[in-house]
Design an enzyme around this catalytic site. Structure first.
Site, PDB file in Angstrom:
ATOM      1  N   ASN A   9      13.895  41.348  70.229  1.00 46.10           N
ATOM      2  CA  ASN A   9      12.520  41.726  69.889  1.00 46.10           C
ATOM      3  C   ASN A   9      11.952  40.644  68.976  1.00 46.10           C
ATOM      4  OD1 ASN A   9      10.154  42.873  69.033  1.00 46.10           O
ATOM      5  ND2 ASN A   9      11.116  44.610  67.964  1.00 46.10           N
ATOM      6  N   LYS A  11       9.044  40.348  67.896  1.00 45.32           N
ATOM      7  CA  LYS A  11       7.998  40.882  66.997  1.00 45.32           C
ATOM      8  C   LYS A  11       6.787  39.937  66.978  1.00 45.32           C
ATOM      9  CE  LYS A  11      11.525  43.437  64.542  1.00 45.32           C
ATOM     10  NZ  LYS A  11      11.961  44.110  63.327  1.00 45.32           N
ATOM     11  N   HIS A  95       8.924  51.876  68.292  1.00 53.22           N
ATOM     12  CA  HIS A  95       9.598  51.076  67.262  1.00 53.22           C
ATOM     13  C   HIS A  95       9.172  51.577  65.877  1.00 53.22           C
ATOM     14  CE1 HIS A  95      10.822  47.724  64.765  1.00 53.22           C
ATOM     15  NE2 HIS A  95      11.654  47.404  65.738  1.00 53.22           N
ATOM     16  N   GLU A  97       8.389  50.089  63.262  1.00 57.18           N
ATOM     17  CA  GLU A  97       7.224  49.413  62.662  1.00 57.18           C
ATOM     18  C   GLU A  97       5.934  50.022  63.198  1.00 57.18           C
ATOM     19  OE1 GLU A  97       8.689  45.514  63.591  1.00 57.18           O
ATOM     20  OE2 GLU A  97      10.249  45.872  62.085  1.00 57.18           O
ATOM     21  N   GLU A 167      17.688  52.573  65.535  1.00 55.46           N
ATOM     22  CA  GLU A 167      17.410  51.541  64.536  1.00 55.46           C
ATOM     23  C   GLU A 167      17.130  52.210  63.194  1.00 55.46           C
ATOM     24  OE1 GLU A 167      15.966  47.649  66.585  1.00 55.46           O
ATOM     25  OE2 GLU A 167      14.238  48.853  66.051  1.00 55.46           O
ATOM     26  N   GLY A 173      15.587  44.227  59.194  1.00 57.16           N
ATOM     27  CA  GLY A 173      15.072  43.077  58.447  1.00 57.16           C
ATOM     28  C   GLY A 173      15.564  43.019  57.009  1.00 57.16           C
ATOM     29  N   SER A 213      19.469  44.374  61.563  1.00 57.82           N
ATOM     30  CA  SER A 213      20.255  43.291  60.961  1.00 57.82           C
ATOM     31  C   SER A 213      21.495  42.902  61.772  1.00 57.82           C
ATOM     32  CB  SER A 213      20.641  43.648  59.522  1.00 57.82           C
ATOM     33  OG  SER A 213      19.480  43.768  58.710  1.00 57.82           O
TER      34      SER A 213
END
Ligand code: 13P
Length: 254
Positions: A9, A11, A95, A97, A167, A173, A213
């Site tokens: 991904n 992003k 996702h 985010e 996730e 991240g 990560s």
């Protein structure tokens, strides 16, 4: 037998030239890796450029999001049919985010998943708890809510045609990867929920990826877990060596 999927991904990173260069490097290095599916998810404006680069390689591509309506006055949005037109095989939906920064709800994600499946795309459906959820002992409850809400009204055939990604938000991240045991526990729970909603055969067939990560140095032990069927990779997918290093961890497993 579930075939592993390593998904990158990207992003909102890279420009056009860097996207093409990365796709080229991944396609080249992918020739040396067997027994695993590979996919990249560039920013949507670069999907076409990446498609030209990856066409004929063993690397698939997909989008990071889409809108559930087929067409019309939805300024700034992109439909499932448009993604199919760009040769996309997958689309990431739900996702964290998008859930937490852009406020997407399970109901909206569900509409997107249904539209993606109807168009022939494979949705990569993301679920994951916040650190506060985990610390409060609510991981199981949050994951169940997200999974059931996102997958509402999906038939057994439709869930069989989907991919799930776990996730944990606290691992995305941050460099704080879930331990293999933490990942396996949630993946097992997810499979149990699917078995309860559908049946054991369907649950056994669905690929459940871990994301948060993941890098070449920690992938092998995560991917060695019986219910971890691949990885959804953010930062480390922006470097061909790292991304393929993660895929090499799967090869060793196989
Ligand atoms: P990182 O690998 O950068 O933690 O991101 C994970 C992720 O969100 C992939 O979708």
């Amino acid at each position: 037998m579930r075939r592993a999927l390593i998904a990158g991904n990207w992003k909102m990173n890279l420009d056009r030239a860097a996207s093409v260069a990365l796709a080229k490097a991944i396609a080249e290095q992918a020739k040396a890796v067997e027994g695993v599916d590979l996919a990249v998810f560039p920013p949507s404006v670069y999907i076409d450029a990446v498609r030209e680069t990856l066409h004929g390689s063993r690397v698939s591509w997909g989008a990071q999001n889409m809108y559930p309506q087929p067409n019309g006055a939805f300024t700034g949005e992109i439909s499932a049919a448009m993604l199919v037109d760009l040769g996309c095989h997958y689309v990431i939906l739900g996702h964290s985010e998008r859930r937490h920064i852009l406020g997407e709800t399970d109901a909206q994600i569900n509409q997107k998943i249904l539209a993606a499946l109807a168009a022939g795309l494979v949705p990569v459906v993301c679920v994951g708890e916040l650190l506060a959820d985990r610390e409060a002992g609510h991981t199981g409850k949050v994951i169940r809510q997200q999974l059931e809400g996102s997958l509402a009204n999906l038939s057994a055939e439709q869930i069989a045609a989907s991919v799930i990604a776990y996730e944990p938000v606290w691992a995305i991240g941050t460099g704080k990867v879930a331990s293999p045991e933490q990942a396996e526990e949630v993946h097992m729970d997810l499979r149990k929920i699917l078995a309860g909603r559908y049946n054991a055969t369907i649950a056994e067939g669905v690929r459940i990826l871990y994301g948060g990560s993941v890098k070449a140095s920690n992938a092998a032990e995560l991917l060695a877990q019986p219910n971890v069927d691949g990885a959804l990779v953010g930062g480390a997918s922006l470097k061909a060596d790292e991304f393929l290093g993660i895929a090499a961890g799967v090869s060793r497993k196989a």
